[in-house]
Design a protein around this motif. Structure first.
Motif: not given
Ligand code: GDP
Length: 455
Positions: A227-235, A333-338, A357-360
Motif C-alpha cells: 500500500g501507499r505510504t501512511n495507509v497503515g501497513k505497519s499498523s 480498507l483501513n482507518k474506518t474510525d475516521l 478495518l481500523s488498524a489503530k
Molecule cells: P505505513 O506507512 O503504511 O506503514 O503506515 P503506518 O502504519 O505507519 O501509519 C501511518 C499513520 O496512520 C500513523 O500515524 C498511524 O498511527 C496512522 N494509522 C494507521 N492505521 C490507522 C487507523 O486505523 N486509524 C487511524 N486513525 N490512524 C491510523
C-alpha cells in the motif's frame, strides 16, 4: 548393520540430555559404560521397557554422570532394533563425554535421521509416517501438530494403500484374463473397470486438493502487506503480530528493508513481509526498500493490500490494484474510525474481497481473519483427514493420477487390455513410491538427510 549412537535431545543446555543407542549391540555397549546402582541386574538381564538408575563411566572407569538407562528390546522400539536411551544431566560438555564413552565401547556416530531411517527400513513406519516425524518436530500450532500426529498414525498411508489395493486387484484380474485366455476367468466388465479407475482418480484429486491448505497450515504462505505510504501497513502488521501468540517466527531486517515474520491467523500461517511502501522515492536507501517491496508484492502468493478510507484514492492506489490484478489478495480498507471520503464500491470492479478495518483501534480484525481463512481455504481444515504433507508426496500422487488417466484414455481409445494394464501398473508403482514400499535408495536418502542427527 552397525550400532549407532547420538545425542537425541537439542544441541543446547537443558535439564535432561538423552543419548540414544540403536543396533544389535546396543545393550552390550550401554552395559559397558553404565553401572546400575543396584547390583541386582545388569542391563543385559533387563527386560524391554524397563529402566535402571546408575552412573556412566569412561572406558578407564572414571564416573561421568548420574544416568537413567531405559532398555527397549527388538522389535519393540522406535527403530525396531535393540535400543538403550541414557538420560543424563543436560550439559553439553558431559553429554559429549558420555557419547565419546559410548563410541569407545563400539558404537558409531548416527547420521542425520538415521534412527528414523532404520525404523523405516525395519518396517516400523512407512515413508509418509517418517516424513510426519519431521512435521511433528516442526509443528507450531494445534492444527499443524494434530495433522502431523495423525499422519504419523498412518492416515495417509492407509488411504494410499486402500486406493492402491483396488488397483492391484484390478491389475491382477486383467493380467490373468489376458495371459490365460483359455482359463475359466470371469470376463471383464468394462463398466466396472472404468468405474474402479475413475473412483481412484477422484480419490487422488481429492487428496491433491488438500495440499495447498495443509502447506498453509504447516509451512505458511508468502504474504505481502502492500500500500501507499501512511495507509497503515505497519499498523496492520503490528496489529496482527500483537494478537496473542500469533508470531511463529521472526526474521528481522533493517528498518527500511523488508521485515519477515510468520504469524498465525486462525489456522493459516502467513509469512508476512512488511514493506517500505510502493511510493516512488528520491531517497536512495528508500528506493532500495521500495524496489524490494515491489518485488516482494509480485512474488508473494497472497497479498493484503491496504487503502486509507480517510484520504482520496491516488493514482498509486490504482497502479497497485493493477499490479495485483491476477493475485490472490484481500483489500483492507483501513482507518474506518475516521470519516470515509470515498465509497468502497469504487473498488468493486477489481473483484477482490474487501474488509473494513481500523488498524489503530483493532475494529474489524476478526472479519479480516475470516476473510484470510476463506481466501486460503483453511477455515474448514480437518487435521485428522488424510492429506499430503510434502512436495514429494504430491509429485508421486500426480504421477499416479496421470497414469490412471492414461489407463482411462487407453480404454476409451479401444487399446488392448495389456496397454491398459501397463498404465495401471505404473500408477501402482507411483503409490508404492509414495509410501516407500518401492522407493529407491536415492529418495529415502533425500528424505532422511533433512532430519536432524539424533532423530
Ligand atoms: P505505513 O506507512 O503504511 O506503514 O503506515 P503506518 O502504519 O505507519 O501509519 C501511518 C499513520 O496512520 C500513523 O500515524 C498511524 O498511527 C496512522 N494509522 C494507521 N492505521 C490507522 C487507523 O486505523 N486509524 C487511524 N486513525 N490512524 C491510523
Amino acid at each position: 548393520m552397525k550400532t549407532i549412537a547420538a545425542i537425541s535431545t537439542a544441541p543446547a543446555v537443558g535439564g535432561i540430555g538423552v543419548i540414544r543407542i540403536s543396533g544389535e549391540q546396543a545393550i552390550e555397549i550401554a552395559q559397558s559404560v553404565f553401572r546400575p546402582l543396584s547390583t541386582k541386574k545388569s542391563l543385559s538381564e533387563m527386560k524391554g521397557y524397563t529402566a535402571a538408575f546408575g552412573y556412566v563411566h569412561t572406558p578407564d572407569n572414571r564416573k561421568l554422570d548420574e544416568c537413567v538407562a531405559l532398555v527397549f528390546r527388538a522389535p519393540h522400539s522406535y527403530t525396531g532394533e535393540n535400543v538403550v536411551e541414557l538420560s543424563c544431566h543436560g550439559g553439553l560438555f558431559l553429554l559429549k563425554k558420555v557419547l565419546e564413552a559410548v563410541y569407545a565401547a563400539g558404537a558409531v556416530p548416527a547420521e542425520a535421521g538415521e534412527f528414523t531411517k532404520r525404523a523405516f527400513l525395519n518396517k516400523k513406519i512407512d515413508l509418509t509416517e517418517a516424513e510426519a516425524v519431521a512435521s511433528i518436530i516442526a509443528a507450531h500450532s494445534d492444527a499443524s501438530a494434530a495433522a502431523a500426529v495423525s499422519a504419523k498414525d498412518g492416515v495417509l498411508f492407509q488411504k494410499i494403500q486402500k486406493i492402491a489395493s483396488d488397483l492391484v486387484l484390478l491389475s491382477a484380474h486383467l493380467a490373468a484374463w489376458t495371459d490365460y485366455p483359455d482359463d475359466d476367468i470371469d470376463a471383464l466388465d468394462f463398466g466396472q473397470l472404468e468405474k474402479t479407475l475413475s473412483t481412484a482418480k477422484k480419490e487422488c484429486e481429492a487428496l491433491l486438493s488438500t495440499f495447498d491448505a495443509a502447506q498453509i497450515v504447516s509451512v505458511g504462505v508468502d504474504t505481502a502487506i502492500i500500500g501507499r505510504t501512511n495507509v497503515g501497513k505497519s499498523s496492520l502488521m503490528n496489529l496482527i503480530c500483537g494478537e496473542e501468540k500469533s508470531i511463529v517466527t521472526d526474521i528481522a531486517g533493517t528498518t527500511r528493508d523488508v521485515v519477515e515474520t510468520s504469524v498465525r491467523m486462525g489456522n493459516a500461517v502467513l509469512k508476512l513481509s512488511d514493506t517500505a511502501g510502493l511510493r516512488e522515492s528520491e531517497d536512495k536507501v528508500e528506493q532500495i526498500g521500495i524496489e524490494l517491496s515491489r518485488k516482494k508484492a509480485l512474488s508473494a502468493s497472497f497479498i493484503l493490500a491496504v487503502f486509507d478510507v480517510s484520504k482520496p484514492l491516488e493514482d498509486e492506489d490504482f497502479a497497485l490494484l493493477e499490479t495485483i490484478k491476477n493475485k490472490r489478495a484481500i483489500l483492507v480498507l483501513n482507518k474506518t474510525d475516521l470519516s470515509a471520503v470515498w465509497q468502497p464500491e469504487i473498488l468493486e470492479k477489481y473483484a477482490k474481497k474487501t474488509v473494513f478495518l481500523s488498524a489503530k483501534e483493532g475494529n474489524g480484525y476478526q472479519n479480516l481473519v475470516d476473510a484470510v481463512e476463506d481466501a486460503l481455504g483453511t477455515k474448514d481444515f480437518n487435521p485428522y483427514a488424510p492429506m499430503l504433507a510434502t512436495e514429494r508426496q504430491k509429485v508421486c500422487l500426480l504421477n499416479a493420477s496421470g497414469c490412471i488417466e492414461e489407463a482411462l484414455d487407453a480404454i476409451h481409445m479401444g487399446l488392448t487390455l495389456d496397454a491398459v494394464n501397463v498404465s495401471i501398473d505404473s500408477a501402482i508403482n507411483a503409490f508404492l513410491e509414495l509410501t516407500g514400499e518401492r522407493a529407491t535408495e536415492r529418495i529415502t536418502e533425500e528424505i532422511f538427510k533433512n532430519f536432524c542427527v539424533g532423530k
